[in-house]
Scaffold this active site. Structure first.
Site, PDB file in Angstrom:
ATOM      1  N   ALA A 163      -0.071  -1.219  -2.217  1.00  0.00           N
ATOM      2  CA  ALA A 163      -0.100  -0.658  -3.573  1.00  0.00           C
ATOM      3  C   ALA A 163      -0.249  -1.750  -4.624  1.00  0.00           C
ATOM      4  O   ALA A 163       0.280  -2.857  -4.480  1.00  0.00           O
ATOM      5  CB  ALA A 163       1.169   0.145  -3.834  1.00  0.00           C
ATOM      6  N   GLY A 171       0.722  -0.443   2.100  1.00  0.00           N
ATOM      7  CA  GLY A 171      -0.364   0.511   2.194  1.00  0.00           C
ATOM      8  C   GLY A 171      -1.557  -0.022   2.954  1.00  0.00           C
ATOM      9  O   GLY A 171      -2.323   0.756   3.532  1.00  0.00           O
ATOM     10  N   GLU A 227      -0.833   0.708   6.401  1.00  0.00           N
ATOM     11  CA  GLU A 227      -0.973   2.151   6.593  1.00  0.00           C
ATOM     12  C   GLU A 227      -2.432   2.586   6.678  1.00  0.00           C
ATOM     13  O   GLU A 227      -2.761   3.523   7.407  1.00  0.00           O
ATOM     14  CB  GLU A 227      -0.248   2.885   5.467  1.00  0.00           C
ATOM     15  N   GLU A 246       8.139  -1.940   2.003  1.00  0.00           N
ATOM     16  CA  GLU A 246       8.499  -1.027   0.914  1.00  0.00           C
ATOM     17  C   GLU A 246       9.990  -1.007   0.599  1.00  0.00           C
ATOM     18  O   GLU A 246      10.386  -0.948  -0.578  1.00  0.00           O
ATOM     19  CB  GLU A 246       8.004   0.387   1.244  1.00  0.00           C
TER      20      GLU A 246
END
Length: 268
Positions: A70, A115, A118, A138
């Site tokens: 992010a 992310g 991910e 995170e």
């Protein structure tokens, strides 16, 4: 989507029905901003609508990072309402990639953090370079993974190993990622390896490959009997397709098959 957003993700078409989706924000180490998420969603939707595509490779520009997750600089100025407004678009970007009907391969070089990790997990196969670094940090910044890792990582490497990585937020190198099962191959040139793998996949029956992926995905979290019924349905869709007819003819005639493909399924 405006032109600036579209430039953040490139769709490159290769021979043999292989498409490369390139994260192209190297100045920010491909951090997922609102605009990049929108561009990634649009790229995935473009690929999904093209029935001629047989395999997808997810890569990135820049030498340092696959994707650092992010865009925290962007989020630093967000209100709670801004974050709520951003969330649906980000979820859709990760989900669109995960839901592609054709096989997907992530080519990871450099950092794959949060992310970024991910995005790799959303793919079917992860090919990493020895320089790759994976992490889900995170919880160290007061959130949890929100791009699918709490579900996909557990399914990929098991509960306790996923818990280790998610709860500690620690970074791991490519060797440990391979040992844990997070990375499937570790090679010096991951992009080239991923493209070669995609080409090998694309040489097979498009109907067969899509239905194999469908059966695997739909059957992985259901009771065995239900999974076998899903497999049977996917088998039937393949067995009575034009691809199956061509495959049998090509085998008998000792020649490479010329697959009719997904758009022609059902016409044996």
């Amino acid at each position: 989507m405006n032109a600036d957003a579209a430039s953040l993700v490139k769709v490159v078409r290769h021979e043999s029905h292989v498409v490369e989706v390139v994260l192209d924000r190297p100045d920010a180490m491909n951090a997922v901003s609102t605009a990049l998420a929108s561009a990634l969603r649009a790229a995935a939707e473009e690929v999904a609508a093209d029935e001629s595509v047989r395999a997808v490779v997810l890569t990135s520009s820049g030498e340092k990072a696959f994707c650092v997750g992010a865009d925290l600089k962007e989020r630093n100025s967000f209100t709670d309402d801004d974050l709520r407004a951003q969330r649906p678009g980000n979820r859709a970007a990760y989900r669109c990639l995960h839901d592609l009907a054709v096989p997907t391969i992530a080519a990871v070089d450099g950092y794959a953090l949060g992310g970024g990790c991910e995005l790799a997990l959303a793919c079917d196969v992860i090919v990493a370079s020895p320089r790759a670094v994976f992490a889900l940090p995170e919880v160290a910044v007061g959130v949890i993974p929100g791009g699918g890792a709490t579900q996909l990582l557990v399914r990929r490497i098991g509960w306790s190993r996923a818990a280790d990585l998610i709860f500690t937020a620690r970074r791991i190198d490519a060797e440990e990622a391979y040992r844990l099962g997070l990375a499937d191959r570790v090679v010096a040139a991951p992009r080239e390896e991923a493209l070669a793998l995609a080409a090998a996949i694309a040489a097979n029956s498009p109907v067969g490959v899509r239905n194999a992926k469908k059966a695997m995905r739909l059957g992985q979290d259901v009771p065995l009997d239900d999974g076998l019924n899903i497999e049977n349905e996917c088998w039937a869709d393949t067995a009575f397709s034009a691809d199956r007819a061509e495959g049998v003819r090509a085998f008998a005639e000792k020649r490479p098959p010329q697959w009719p493909g997904w758009a022609a399924r059902g016409g044996a």
